[in-house]
Write an enzyme that holds these catalytic residues in place. Structure first.
Site, PDB file in Angstrom:
ATOM      1  N   LYS A 271       2.742 -34.545   5.240  1.00  0.00           N
ATOM      2  CA  LYS A 271       1.356 -34.381   4.796  1.00  0.00           C
ATOM      3  C   LYS A 271       1.204 -35.020   3.417  1.00  0.00           C
ATOM      4  CE  LYS A 271       0.211 -30.160   7.342  1.00  0.00           C
ATOM      5  NZ  LYS A 271      -0.847 -30.711   8.210  1.00  0.00           N
ATOM      6  N   ARG A 345       1.825 -26.592  18.180  1.00  0.00           N
ATOM      7  CA  ARG A 345       1.735 -26.508  19.645  1.00  0.00           C
ATOM      8  C   ARG A 345       3.125 -26.469  20.267  1.00  0.00           C
ATOM      9  NH1 ARG A 345      -1.923 -31.754  19.654  1.00  0.00           N
ATOM     10  NH2 ARG A 345      -2.270 -30.872  17.585  1.00  0.00           N
TER      11      ARG A 345
END
Ligand code: BES
Ligand code: ZN
Ligand code: ZN
Length: 493
Positions: A271, A345
């Site tokens: 990030k 996920r």
């Protein structure tokens, strides 16, 4: 905290040092109103006479005590919009205008019979969040003045104790979520978070089972492992916590699943541009699942509920997973990794498989899963998905009723094409980001038994700069009120 219901007529005998009166302009003109005020009437009338303009709906005026033991009275006009969301906001702002840390006794006066239940609930919730001590360190901690509030009297037409306690417990649930979310990641890591989870389980006498990362690897939970292996010292794993009251009305349990990333660096798809900031809050889905169990237990909800918390972190090391890898999930599906920042996920897929294997009546999962949800719906609503079309309205209704709002998105075979992999059973995500929140939900749906009704909540309002509804902090603790409402509606408890 003690909530006590009182007869409206007994208001003048209150010993509370702060009084909040919720009323409307029309009500202020009635005789009944001056009767209720009794000895306070003169003071209140004087203040009203001096107002430069009439009080607007949703705003208030303070009537300060004159003598030593006189209470301060806040007269608050109901807002025009009376949705639960609006009333939670209103309760927060009125309490802020009245309550200070030294106050031990507070009196709430609800003069609108039509709204007194909703007011008791929303003020109960806002009291819990307003008096709660969030994490603070160093001088900041020394300077803190904890709230001393002990007693709340509620003056209303009908007894409202139960509604106030309900609200208060949901507020406490939000407090647990935002407290854990706010703890810095050097203090809340896979080990210390695990300790807190097991302490809570002990305190509430919940059933407790921990699948460690080592066990999960052996079991074949390759999706969870891919993320967890990035930190060779990780104490991550999946927690299965059970609330099983003797009174439970559901034969098959409810499964609540939560994403518990103690920190999300993004992994090798790191990030950048400040997007890593606040990723300590990436465990709030799991904190919410846990807080739901705690709140259900505090409320003595007659339902058997299990929480499955997928706890780990997303880090970089020679062992960390990379794009292009193919891993095999617990349910046997092979996943082609596209982006290591779509770790949630991966963790949830194996956690959902585990939850599915327990054959629950229904599964609800919570996750700070995608930036896509935030882009598409903002941070005042969360994004809902389900594998049953008939649940869309129920998901939204629980949101409107609880004041923690969820809006739903479509899901289904149409999206399968976007996740077709040339070499594996499924792509982890699509390179095109546009509808990632939907594709992430579609991905998760592949790990849920088709026979089990499933709801997925992408927590886009877990983070909102100025707080949300009854909550002040950036981490909003969103979701306990929604969950309790959804379960109450579904199981009629
Ligand atoms: N934890 C983030 C999602 C997130 C971002 C939640 C900001 C709340 C605020 C998640 O793990 C993530 O990084 N998702 C990626 C997925 C993408 C790589 C397909 C995202 O949304 O950018
Ligand atoms: Zn991520
Ligand atoms: Zn994440």
């Amino acid at each position: 905290m003690k909530f006590k219901s009182k007869n409206l007529k007994s208001l003048p005998s209150t010993t509370a040092s702060k009084i909040i009166v919720v009323t409307t302009e029309a009500r202020l003109k009635t005789k009944a109103w001056s009767k209720i005020l009794g000895k306070f009437e003169e003071r209140v009338t004087k203040v009203f006479a001096r107002l430069p303009e009439p009080l607007k709906a949703g705003s208030n005026v303070k009537v300060c005590g004159i003598e030593r033991n006189d209470p301060d009275i806040l007269i608050s006009l109901l807002p025009d919009e009376t949705s639960t969301f609006s009333l939670l906001n209103f309760a927060r702002s009125q309490l802020k205008a009245s309550l200070c840390s030294h106050v031990k006794e507070l009196a709430l006066v609800f003069l609108e019979p039509k709204f007194e239940s909703a007011l008791a609930d929303t003020f109960g919730a806002a009291i819990a969040t307003q008096i709660f001590e969030m994490p603070a360190y160093g001088k900041r901690l020394e300077k803190k003045k904890p709230f001393k509030l002990e007693n709340v009297e509620i003056f209303s037409a009908k007894t409202q104790e139960k509604n106030a306690v309900y609200g208060f417990e949901t507020g406490n649930g939000a407090n647990l979520v935002r407290y854990l979310g706010t703890l810095p990641p050097n203090l809340l890591n896979t080990e210390t978070y695990g300790k807190r989870i097991s302490d809570i389980a002990k305190k509430y006498k919940f059933g407790f089972k921990f699948y460690s990362n080592k066990e999960l690897k052996k079991m074949g939970a390759g999706a969870f492992t891919a993320v967890d292996q990035g930190n060779p010292n990780s104490k991550g794993g999946i927690y299965e916590i059970t609330y099983s009251p003797r009174t439970s009305k559901n034969k098959k349990h409810i499964a609540l699943v939560g994403k518990g990333l103690c920190f999300d660096t993004g992994g090798y798809d790191i990030k950048t541009n400040g997007f890593m900031l606040t990723m300590k809050g990436d465990m709030q889905g799991s904190a919410l699942a846990l807080a739901n169990l705690v709140t259900a237990s505090e409320l003595k909800m007659p339902l058997k509920i299990k929480a499955y918390l997928g706890v780990t972190e997303n880090h970089i090391s020679p062992e960390a997973f990379t794009a292009d890898q193919v891993v095999t999930a617990l349910n046997g599906m092979s996943i082609e990794v596209i982006n290591t920042d779509a770790e949630g996920r991966m963790v949830l897929s194996d956690t959902l498989t585990l939850a599915s294997r327990g054959k629950p009546d229904t599964i609800i999962d919570f996750a700070t899963l995608t930036g896509g949800a935030v882009y598409s719906i903002g941070t005042m609503y969360s994004a809902g998905f389900t594998n049953r079309d008939e649940l869309h309205d129920k998901i939204k209704e629980a949101g409107v009723e609880s004041g923690e709002r969820v809006w739903t998105f479509p899901l289904g075979k149409d999206y399968a094409k976007r996740l077709e992999s040339p070499i594996a059973d499924i792509l982890q995500c699509s390179k095109a980001r546009g509808i990632d929140h939907i594709l992430a939900a579609y991905f998760l749906s592949q790990f849920v038994d088709k026979d089990i009704p499933w709801v997925h909540i992408d927590l886009s309002c877990a983070e909102n700069d100025n707080g949300l509804a009854h909550v002040d902090s950036m981490f909003t603790g969103f979701g306990v009120r929604w969950t309790m409402q959804y379960l109450k509606n579904k199981y009629k408890v």
